[in-house]
Enzyme design. Structure first.
Site, PDB file in Angstrom:
ATOM      1  N   ASN A  62      -5.080  -5.710   3.462  1.00 50.85           N
ATOM      2  CA  ASN A  62      -4.110  -4.644   3.706  1.00 50.85           C
ATOM      3  C   ASN A  62      -2.731  -5.223   3.976  1.00 50.85           C
ATOM      4  OD1 ASN A  62      -5.585  -5.410   6.059  1.00 50.85           O
ATOM      5  ND2 ASN A  62      -4.869  -3.625   7.177  1.00 50.85           N
ATOM      6  N   GLU A  64       0.756  -3.963   5.430  1.00 51.28           N
ATOM      7  CA  GLU A  64       1.468  -2.893   6.151  1.00 51.28           C
ATOM      8  C   GLU A  64       2.976  -3.105   6.088  1.00 51.28           C
ATOM      9  OE1 GLU A  64      -0.301  -2.712  10.066  1.00 51.28           O
ATOM     10  OE2 GLU A  64      -2.188  -1.922   9.260  1.00 51.28           O
ATOM     11  N   CYS A  73      -3.837  -0.248   1.508  1.00 54.37           N
ATOM     12  CA  CYS A  73      -5.143  -0.745   1.960  1.00 54.37           C
ATOM     13  C   CYS A  73      -5.600  -1.932   1.119  1.00 54.37           C
ATOM     14  CB  CYS A  73      -6.205   0.334   1.820  1.00 54.37           C
ATOM     15  SG  CYS A  73      -5.980   1.778   2.858  1.00 54.37           S
ATOM     16  N   GLU A  75      -8.433  -2.456  -0.337  1.00 55.68           N
ATOM     17  CA  GLU A  75      -9.169  -2.107  -1.555  1.00 55.68           C
ATOM     18  C   GLU A  75      -8.229  -1.883  -2.721  1.00 55.68           C
ATOM     19  OE1 GLU A  75      -9.467  -0.904   1.467  1.00 55.68           O
ATOM     20  OE2 GLU A  75     -11.455  -0.118   1.891  1.00 55.68           O
ATOM     21  N   CYS A 112     -11.082   4.463   2.983  1.00 50.97           N
ATOM     22  CA  CYS A 112     -10.403   5.752   3.139  1.00 50.97           C
ATOM     23  C   CYS A 112     -10.526   6.573   1.857  1.00 50.97           C
ATOM     24  CB  CYS A 112      -8.924   5.536   3.503  1.00 50.97           C
ATOM     25  SG  CYS A 112      -7.872   5.150   2.099  1.00 50.97           S
ATOM     26  N   CYS A 115      -8.535   5.345  -1.275  1.00 54.11           N
ATOM     27  CA  CYS A 115      -9.148   4.184  -1.941  1.00 54.11           C
ATOM     28  C   CYS A 115     -10.398   4.603  -2.706  1.00 54.11           C
ATOM     29  CB  CYS A 115      -9.485   3.092  -0.935  1.00 54.11           C
ATOM     30  SG  CYS A 115      -8.007   2.252  -0.327  1.00 54.11           S
TER      31      CYS A 115
HETATM   32  N1  THU Z   1      -7.342  -0.018   5.851  1.00 51.99           N
HETATM   33  C1  THU Z   1      -7.780  -0.715   4.759  1.00 51.99           C
HETATM   34  O1  THU Z   1      -7.143  -1.675   4.317  1.00 51.99           O
HETATM   35  N2  THU Z   1      -8.932  -0.323   4.191  1.00 51.99           N
HETATM   36  C2  THU Z   1      -9.728   0.669   4.662  1.00 51.99           C
HETATM   37  O2  THU Z   1     -10.760   0.933   4.077  1.00 51.99           O
HETATM   38  C3  THU Z   1      -9.339   1.437   5.845  1.00 51.99           C
HETATM   39  C4  THU Z   1      -8.014   1.129   6.402  1.00 51.99           C
HETATM   40  C5  THU Z   1      -6.101  -0.464   6.501  1.00 51.99           C
HETATM   41  C6  THU Z   1      -4.933   0.442   6.353  1.00 51.99           C
HETATM   42  C7  THU Z   1      -4.109   0.041   7.565  1.00 51.99           C
HETATM   43  O3  THU Z   1      -3.343  -1.101   7.220  1.00 51.99           O
HETATM   44  C8  THU Z   1      -5.128  -0.366   8.591  1.00 51.99           C
HETATM   45  O4  THU Z   1      -6.328  -0.614   7.868  1.00 51.99           O
HETATM   46  C9  THU Z   1      -5.397   0.684   9.660  1.00 51.99           C
HETATM   47  O5  THU Z   1      -5.673   1.908   9.095  1.00 51.99           O
END
Ligand code: THU
Length: 162
Positions: A62, A64, A73, A75, A112, A115
């Site tokens: 991920n 941010e 994310c 994925e 999520c 994704c």
């Molecule tokens: N996140 C992912 O990378 N994958 C997931 O399946 C769920 C959430 C990340 C998004 C964000 O950077 C952090 O986790 C918190 O939500």
């Protein structure tokens, strides 16, 4: 009397010792990829590792951003990288590791909805199921036999019509 339209979803729960070494390697690649996540706001590092039909592995984590919705994310980072660089290869398996979690059936590191939607469209394109392995930095591994299993009643290009 309303007619019921039912879809069953199911996950298989494994201990690490029950998985073959190829799958376990993929899971460990996802866990390591999470170490390079950019997650200063959530401190929730996620890694994704894709095994492609040509035998290669593509990693994501991920990313941010201070403008929160601009982040992505793990994925989608991994799938977009795979499809940008190897458009002809299909995805056989994806391992997803939310390393802050100790995963078990009551604490599933589930992808999520956005994704799931993205992965679902690639699964539709390739017309063969993508195996999904969900885990934490430790704990059990939850397997889904396909993305479709994670997204029943999915939206797809079929609905768009002509
Ligand atoms: N996140 C992912 O990378 N994958 C997931 O399946 C769920 C959430 C990340 C998004 C964000 O950077 C952090 O986790 C918190 O939500």
């Amino acid at each position: 009397m309303a007619k019921e339209l039912k879809r069953e979803v199911s996950l298989l729960i494994y201990k690490e010792s029950e998985l073959d070494t190829t799958t376990l390697d993929l899971i460990n690649r996802a866990r390591s990829a999470a170490q390079n996540a950019r997650a200063p706001y959530s401190d929730f590092q996620v890694g994704a590792a894709l095994m492609l039909s040509d035998g290669s592995i593509v990693l994501g984590n991920n990313q941010e951003n201070a403008a929160y919705p601009a982040g992505l994310c793990a994925e989608r980072v991994a799938f977009f990288a795979a499809k940008a660089n190897k458009p002809e290869a299909s995805v056989l398996k994806v391992a997803i590791a939310a390393v802050r979690m100790d995963a078990n059936e009551n604490n599933i590191p589930a992808p999520c909805g956005s994704c799931r939607q993205v992965m679902s469209e690639y699964e539709n394109d390739q017309a063969s199921p993508i195996e999904v392995y969900l885990t934490g930095g430790s704990g059990d591994i939850m397997k889904s036999n396909s993305i479709e299993n994670l997204l029943p009643f999915k939206f797809s290009s079929d609905q768009l019509g002509d």
